[in-house]
Design an enzyme around this catalytic site. Structure first.
Site, mmCIF file in Angstrom:
data_model
loop_
_atom_site.group_PDB
_atom_site.id
_atom_site.type_symbol
_atom_site.label_atom_id
_atom_site.label_comp_id
_atom_site.label_asym_id
_atom_site.label_seq_id
_atom_site.Cartn_x
_atom_site.Cartn_y
_atom_site.Cartn_z
ATOM 1 N N LYS A 39 3.319 88.563 84.538
ATOM 2 C CA LYS A 39 4.210 89.732 84.557
ATOM 3 C C LYS A 39 5.627 89.313 84.952
ATOM 4 O O LYS A 39 6.606 89.724 84.328
ATOM 5 C CB LYS A 39 3.688 90.777 85.545
ATOM 6 C CG LYS A 39 2.440 91.485 85.061
ATOM 7 C CD LYS A 39 1.867 92.450 86.087
ATOM 8 C CE LYS A 39 0.560 93.035 85.552
ATOM 9 N NZ LYS A 39 -0.018 94.059 86.414
ATOM 10 N N ASP B 165 3.600 101.491 87.155
ATOM 11 C CA ASP B 165 2.180 101.515 86.794
ATOM 12 C C ASP B 165 1.740 102.916 86.359
ATOM 13 O O ASP B 165 0.677 103.064 85.748
ATOM 14 C CB ASP B 165 1.321 101.134 88.014
ATOM 15 C CG ASP B 165 0.911 99.667 88.023
ATOM 16 O OD1 ASP B 165 0.745 99.106 86.928
ATOM 17 O OD2 ASP B 165 0.745 99.115 89.127
ATOM 18 N N GLN C 27 -0.030 94.980 92.834
ATOM 19 C CA GLN C 27 -1.178 94.529 92.047
ATOM 20 C C GLN C 27 -2.490 94.919 92.732
ATOM 21 O O GLN C 27 -2.650 94.738 93.937
ATOM 22 C CB GLN C 27 -1.099 93.002 91.856
ATOM 23 C CG GLN C 27 -2.131 92.424 90.913
ATOM 24 C CD GLN C 27 -1.903 92.793 89.443
ATOM 25 O OE1 GLN C 27 -0.830 93.253 89.046
ATOM 26 N NE2 GLN C 27 -2.918 92.595 88.631
HETATM 27 N N1 L34 Z 1 -1.251 97.553 89.873
HETATM 28 N N2 L34 Z 1 -2.996 96.275 89.120
HETATM 29 C C1 L34 Z 1 -1.921 97.028 88.854
HETATM 30 N N3 L34 Z 1 -1.493 97.264 87.590
HETATM 31 C C2 L34 Z 1 -2.160 96.739 86.534
HETATM 32 O O1 L34 Z 1 -1.768 97.022 85.287
HETATM 33 C C3 L34 Z 1 -3.269 95.924 86.766
HETATM 34 N N4 L34 Z 1 -3.965 95.299 85.761
HETATM 35 C C4 L34 Z 1 -5.406 95.116 85.910
HETATM 36 C C5 L34 Z 1 -5.673 94.482 87.276
HETATM 37 N N5 L34 Z 1 -4.828 95.026 88.316
HETATM 38 C C6 L34 Z 1 -3.688 95.718 88.090
HETATM 39 C C7 L34 Z 1 -3.459 94.295 85.000
HETATM 40 O O2 L34 Z 1 -2.276 94.016 84.931
HETATM 41 C C8 L34 Z 1 -5.730 94.169 84.757
HETATM 42 N N6 L34 Z 1 -4.450 93.659 84.329
HETATM 43 C C9 L34 Z 1 -4.269 92.634 83.371
HETATM 44 C C10 L34 Z 1 -3.052 92.382 82.787
HETATM 45 C C11 L34 Z 1 -2.896 91.366 81.843
HETATM 46 C C12 L34 Z 1 -3.958 90.600 81.481
HETATM 47 C C13 L34 Z 1 -5.180 90.852 82.056
HETATM 48 C C14 L34 Z 1 -5.331 91.862 83.009
HETATM 49 C C15 L34 Z 1 -3.794 89.509 80.487
HETATM 50 O O3 L34 Z 1 -2.702 89.080 80.231
HETATM 51 N N7 L34 Z 1 -4.886 89.023 79.896
HETATM 52 C C16 L34 Z 1 -4.857 87.959 78.930
HETATM 53 C C17 L34 Z 1 -5.659 86.778 79.434
HETATM 54 C C18 L34 Z 1 -5.159 86.212 80.713
HETATM 55 C C19 L34 Z 1 -6.085 85.135 81.258
HETATM 56 O O4 L34 Z 1 -6.205 84.097 80.597
HETATM 57 O O5 L34 Z 1 -6.699 85.367 82.314
HETATM 58 C C20 L34 Z 1 -5.471 88.449 77.637
HETATM 59 O O6 L34 Z 1 -5.159 87.885 76.590
HETATM 60 O O7 L34 Z 1 -6.279 89.386 77.692
#
Ligand code: L34
Length: 279
Positions: free
Chosen positions: A49, A116, A93
């Site tokens: 982020k 958020d 987060q």
């Molecule tokens: N406050 N907490 C707050 N806001 C959020 O919006 C989140 N979330 C969830 C967990 N806690 C939070 C996220 O940001 C889940 N989450 C999130 C965001 C991005 C990705 C995964 C979860 C992401 O970029 N995923 C990649 C893979 C990353 C990896 O390799 O681990 C994907 O391609 O899905």
């Protein structure tokens, strides 16, 4: 033919649009991400982020706090950020350590800086059709759905999961797009049959590969919000992709589907918050 939705590529387009708008607006949106403790997955997401925000011209900073911090100390930090004119977006987060009340922390963030969209004021505004900051993950899902299907009016949408972060706001956004919406959950009777009615199926439960081919109508669009880490450390969604994908019109993979859109929508919300606060 099944379309595998490329969330990474779509997110890149959204990020480019945000970057362009920031450039021409002359705004310097500020985003502070607060990370409490050292959950490895949270560290990855927060790093992503922060980097994505900086890339589009957002003045991003990450504040790392020890897992042992008291709730009162955390609330004091948030209060300082609420008052800081350079900060337009605040994101704490989740999950937080068990001794901290997440709702109290979320509701301590100024609703105008709540990028958020989790604050009770933003949730309330969203369901009553007033200007709100909308949660990033559901917003990203809607963008992918509109790209895949165009107008969503009249479609049957089933959301599996009723969390405040994804399920409920997702259902509300689908309703705003004139879908007929069902929220299914762990107590739903005959879940596979309910899901098989869906033109749009959104899975947000946190159960690896739970959704199977017989749960899915031929030609449905399937959005997989789940991010589960297997014992091998590999990511998988709530949908059994191999089993389900041949039946679908379009489906998101994990990784590379919804996750990158969540981050892109955070940038969009930060710009939105800055525009409103600087108006
Ligand atoms: N406050 N907490 C707050 N806001 C959020 O919006 C989140 N979330 C969830 C967990 N806690 C939070 C996220 O940001 C889940 N989450 C999130 C965001 C991005 C990705 C995964 C979860 C992401 O970029 N995923 C990649 C893979 C990353 C990896 O390799 O681990 C994907 O391609 O899905």
């Amino acid at each position: 033919m099944t379309k595998i939705i490329n969330g990474k590529e779509f997110a890149q387009k959204v990020r480019a649009l945000v970057a362009k708008e920031i450039e021409i607006s002359g705004l310097k949106p500020g985003l502070t991400v607060v990370l409490v403790g050292n959950d490895p997955a949270s560290e990855v997401y927060v790093r992503n982020k922060d980097a994505a925000a900086k890339e589009v011209g957002i003045n991003a900073q990450t504040i790392k706090l020890p897992a042992e911090i008291s709730q009162a100390e955390l609330l004091t930090k948030i209060d300082a950020l609420n008052k800081d004119k350079k900060v337009h977006g605040i994101l704490v987060q989740l999950p937080l350590p068990k001794h901290i009340d997440e709702k109290a922390v979320i509701n301590a963030i100024s609703p105008d800086k709540d990028v958020d969209g989790f604050h009770v004021i933003n949730a309330g505004r969203a369901v009553t059709g007033q200007d709100a900051l909308v949660p990033c993950t559901p917003l990203g899902c809607i963008m992918l759905l509109k790209d895949a299907l165009g107008d969503l009016t009249g479609l049957n949408a089933v959301v599996i999961g009723r969390s405040n972060i994804v399920g409920k706001p997702m259902a509300n956004l689908l309703l705003n797009e004139n879908c007929t919406v069902t929220i299914a959950h762990s107590k739903t009777k005959d879940l596979p049959k309910v899901c098989a009615q869906a033109d749009i199926l959104v899975a947000a439960v946190g159960k690896p590969k739970m959704v199977k081919a017989n749960w899915v109508k031929e030609g449905a669009v399937v959005i997989d919000v789940g991010i589960n880490r297997g014992p091998d450390g590999k990511l998988c969604g709530d949908v059994d992709f191999e089993d389900v994908s041949p039946k679908t019109k379009a489906i998101t993979p994990v990784p590379g589907g919804v996750g990158p859109m969540t981050i892109a929508c955070l940038l969009k919300n930060t710009l939105e918050a800055a525009k409103r606060l600087e108006k």
